[in-house]
Design a protein around this motif. Sequence first.
Motif, PDB file in Angstrom:
ATOM      1  N   ALA A  58      -6.422   9.114  12.434  1.00  0.00           N
ATOM      2  CA  ALA A  58      -6.225   8.156  13.514  1.00  0.00           C
ATOM      3  C   ALA A  58      -5.372   8.733  14.632  1.00  0.00           C
ATOM      4  O   ALA A  58      -4.544   9.616  14.413  1.00  0.00           O
ATOM      5  N   GLY A  59      -5.603   8.200  15.824  1.00  0.00           N
ATOM      6  CA  GLY A  59      -4.801   8.597  16.970  1.00  0.00           C
ATOM      7  C   GLY A  59      -5.344   8.027  18.257  1.00  0.00           C
ATOM      8  O   GLY A  59      -6.351   7.328  18.281  1.00  0.00           O
ATOM      9  N   TRP A  60      -4.656   8.355  19.329  1.00  0.00           N
ATOM     10  CA  TRP A  60      -5.055   7.927  20.664  1.00  0.00           C
ATOM     11  C   TRP A  60      -6.247   8.751  21.098  1.00  0.00           C
ATOM     12  O   TRP A  60      -6.267   9.967  20.898  1.00  0.00           O
ATOM     13  N   GLU A  61      -7.241   8.126  21.700  1.00  0.00           N
ATOM     14  CA  GLU A  61      -8.404   8.883  22.166  1.00  0.00           C
ATOM     15  C   GLU A  61      -8.016   9.923  23.212  1.00  0.00           C
ATOM     16  O   GLU A  61      -8.611  10.985  23.292  1.00  0.00           O
ATOM     17  N   SER A  62      -6.980   9.646  24.011  1.00  0.00           N
ATOM     18  CA  SER A  62      -6.578  10.579  25.071  1.00  0.00           C
ATOM     19  C   SER A  62      -5.839  11.804  24.543  1.00  0.00           C
ATOM     20  O   SER A  62      -5.881  12.863  25.177  1.00  0.00           O
ATOM     21  N   THR A  63      -5.170  11.691  23.403  1.00  0.00           N
ATOM     22  CA  THR A  63      -4.363  12.818  22.906  1.00  0.00           C
ATOM     23  C   THR A  63      -4.787  13.314  21.534  1.00  0.00           C
ATOM     24  O   THR A  63      -4.237  14.291  21.039  1.00  0.00           O
ATOM     25  N   GLY A  64      -5.728  12.648  20.900  1.00  0.00           N
ATOM     26  CA  GLY A  64      -6.235  13.092  19.601  1.00  0.00           C
ATOM     27  C   GLY A  64      -5.483  12.507  18.426  1.00  0.00           C
ATOM     28  O   GLY A  64      -4.480  11.809  18.563  1.00  0.00           O
ATOM     29  N   ALA A  65      -6.014  12.806  17.244  1.00  0.00           N
ATOM     30  CA  ALA A  65      -5.428  12.283  16.004  1.00  0.00           C
ATOM     31  C   ALA A  65      -4.012  12.803  15.825  1.00  0.00           C
ATOM     32  O   ALA A  65      -3.724  13.966  16.086  1.00  0.00           O
ATOM     33  N   VAL A 113       0.852  -1.184   0.000  1.00  0.00           N
ATOM     34  CA  VAL A 113       0.000   0.000   0.000  1.00  0.00           C
ATOM     35  C   VAL A 113       0.889   1.236   0.000  1.00  0.00           C
ATOM     36  O   VAL A 113       1.867   1.305   0.742  1.00  0.00           O
ATOM     37  N   ARG A 114       0.559   2.200  -0.842  1.00  0.00           N
ATOM     38  CA  ARG A 114       1.258   3.488  -0.846  1.00  0.00           C
ATOM     39  C   ARG A 114       0.269   4.564  -0.428  1.00  0.00           C
ATOM     40  O   ARG A 114      -0.896   4.544  -0.830  1.00  0.00           O
ATOM     41  N   ALA A 115       0.762   5.489   0.398  1.00  0.00           N
ATOM     42  CA  ALA A 115      -0.119   6.514   0.964  1.00  0.00           C
ATOM     43  C   ALA A 115       0.633   7.831   1.110  1.00  0.00           C
ATOM     44  O   ALA A 115       1.861   7.870   1.069  1.00  0.00           O
ATOM     45  N   HIS A 116      -0.145   8.888   1.292  1.00  0.00           N
ATOM     46  CA  HIS A 116       0.431  10.199   1.615  1.00  0.00           C
ATOM     47  C   HIS A 116      -0.497  10.863   2.629  1.00  0.00           C
ATOM     48  O   HIS A 116      -1.670  10.494   2.758  1.00  0.00           O
ATOM     49  N   GLY A 117       0.035  11.825   3.358  1.00  0.00           N
ATOM     50  CA  GLY A 117      -0.791  12.523   4.325  1.00  0.00           C
ATOM     51  C   GLY A 117       0.006  13.475   5.173  1.00  0.00           C
ATOM     52  O   GLY A 117       1.046  13.982   4.753  1.00  0.00           O
ATOM     53  N   ARG A 118      -0.488  13.659   6.408  1.00  0.00           N
ATOM     54  CA  ARG A 118       0.169  14.537   7.378  1.00  0.00           C
ATOM     55  C   ARG A 118       0.297  13.783   8.692  1.00  0.00           C
ATOM     56  O   ARG A 118      -0.610  13.041   9.073  1.00  0.00           O
ATOM     57  N   ILE A 119       1.417  14.006   9.359  1.00  0.00           N
ATOM     58  CA  ILE A 119       1.642  13.389  10.657  1.00  0.00           C
ATOM     59  C   ILE A 119       2.051  14.492  11.624  1.00  0.00           C
ATOM     60  O   ILE A 119       2.786  15.408  11.259  1.00  0.00           O
ATOM     61  N   ARG A 120       1.536  14.408  12.842  1.00  0.00           N
ATOM     62  CA  ARG A 120       1.794  15.456  13.822  1.00  0.00           C
ATOM     63  C   ARG A 120       3.031  15.104  14.635  1.00  0.00           C
ATOM     64  O   ARG A 120       3.131  14.035  15.228  1.00  0.00           O
ATOM     65  N   GLY A 121       3.966  16.035  14.649  1.00  0.00           N
ATOM     66  CA  GLY A 121       5.133  15.906  15.522  1.00  0.00           C
ATOM     67  C   GLY A 121       4.780  16.509  16.873  1.00  0.00           C
ATOM     68  O   GLY A 121       3.627  16.528  17.293  1.00  0.00           O
ATOM     69  N   GLY A 140       0.694   1.100  24.411  1.00  0.00           N
ATOM     70  CA  GLY A 140       1.551   2.237  24.091  1.00  0.00           C
ATOM     71  C   GLY A 140       1.783   3.133  25.288  1.00  0.00           C
ATOM     72  O   GLY A 140       1.372   2.831  26.411  1.00  0.00           O
ATOM     73  N   ASP A 141       2.443   4.262  25.021  1.00  0.00           N
ATOM     74  CA  ASP A 141       2.716   5.265  26.049  1.00  0.00           C
ATOM     75  C   ASP A 141       2.487   6.679  25.505  1.00  0.00           C
ATOM     76  O   ASP A 141       3.364   7.530  25.590  1.00  0.00           O
ATOM     77  N   PRO A 142       1.299   6.958  24.949  1.00  0.00           N
ATOM     78  CA  PRO A 142       1.079   8.263  24.320  1.00  0.00           C
ATOM     79  C   PRO A 142       1.186   9.442  25.274  1.00  0.00           C
ATOM     80  O   PRO A 142       1.469  10.557  24.854  1.00  0.00           O
ATOM     81  N   ASP A 143       0.998   9.189  26.561  1.00  0.00           N
ATOM     82  CA  ASP A 143       1.078  10.266  27.539  1.00  0.00           C
ATOM     83  C   ASP A 143       2.445  10.331  28.216  1.00  0.00           C
ATOM     84  O   ASP A 143       2.662  11.108  29.138  1.00  0.00           O
ATOM     85  N   GLY A 144       3.395   9.504  27.744  1.00  0.00           N
ATOM     86  CA  GLY A 144       4.727   9.483  28.326  1.00  0.00           C
ATOM     87  C   GLY A 144       4.813   8.698  29.624  1.00  0.00           C
ATOM     88  O   GLY A 144       5.875   8.616  30.230  1.00  0.00           O
ATOM     89  N   GLY A 145       3.714   8.117  30.045  1.00  0.00           N
ATOM     90  CA  GLY A 145       3.695   7.328  31.274  1.00  0.00           C
ATOM     91  C   GLY A 145       4.103   5.891  31.003  1.00  0.00           C
ATOM     92  O   GLY A 145       4.649   5.569  29.947  1.00  0.00           O
ATOM     93  N   ARG A 154      -6.971   3.500  24.429  1.00  0.00           N
ATOM     94  CA  ARG A 154      -7.911   3.364  23.310  1.00  0.00           C
ATOM     95  C   ARG A 154      -7.347   4.110  22.105  1.00  0.00           C
ATOM     96  O   ARG A 154      -6.933   5.272  22.212  1.00  0.00           O
ATOM     97  N   PHE A 155      -7.315   3.435  20.973  1.00  0.00           N
ATOM     98  CA  PHE A 155      -6.855   4.003  19.709  1.00  0.00           C
ATOM     99  C   PHE A 155      -8.020   3.930  18.738  1.00  0.00           C
ATOM    100  O   PHE A 155      -8.736   2.938  18.713  1.00  0.00           O
ATOM    101  N   ALA A 156      -8.215   4.976  17.957  1.00  0.00           N
ATOM    102  CA  ALA A 156      -9.352   4.994  17.029  1.00  0.00           C
ATOM    103  C   ALA A 156      -8.946   5.599  15.694  1.00  0.00           C
ATOM    104  O   ALA A 156      -8.126   6.510  15.636  1.00  0.00           O
ATOM    105  N   ALA A 157      -9.555   5.074  14.651  1.00  0.00           N
ATOM    106  CA  ALA A 157      -9.380   5.608  13.297  1.00  0.00           C
ATOM    107  C   ALA A 157     -10.762   5.818  12.698  1.00  0.00           C
ATOM    108  O   ALA A 157     -11.627   4.940  12.800  1.00  0.00           O
TER     109      ALA A 157
END
Length: 193
Positions: A174-181, A3-11, A141-146, A152-155
């Motif tokens: 897509a992203g973690w429900e706690s921190t957003g897409a 699969v090939r894709a393009h988009g934006r990713i948040r740093g 995962g550790d999306p909150d650094g903990g 919960r992850f959602a797309a």
Amino acid sequence: MDVRAHGRIRGRRRWCPFVARQTLTPPTAFRWDARVRGPGGIRISGFDRLDGDGGAMCRRLFGVLPFVGASGTDITRSVAGRLAGEYLMMPAFALRPEVRWQAVDDTQAVAHLVVAGHPHEVAVTVSPSGALASVSLPWWGDPDGGPWREHRFAATVDGEASLGGLLLATGIHAGWESTGAFIHYDIDAADFR
């Protein structure tokens, strides 16, 4: 499947464009290779992968200077969750015999599957027309650094396109429900082998 894709990713503070190629071989392996154009002309390349050796992640500045490299039990469990979620976004894989489906109602179902020895319950919602609308799951995962744990992850899916002879989800946020897409992307091409 390739699969090939393009988009934006948040740093950390801003969204950056990317292009990626992903090879999916459910239920055992995948590899996602991406190139990101960061602020000020910074180029970042990297991969996430799962194979018989476990999971790994790597990021490099300008393709040569490593600044993220991780593997081990937590990474393997995390990328197994990623494969479980993406597995079900591909119709040919979602109907494989190792996926056990449980209906919730007319628009929702939960898929039970095992990836890299870890059980996953992936919730899928479809629109009234039958198009995939969303996928969510508890993802290690550790999306909150903990400490690493299930979050919960959602797309969500904006549409679908006929690619490589398959009807595939596109316009994915897509992203973690706690921190957003943290990623928005469109699938550009798919080759089912």
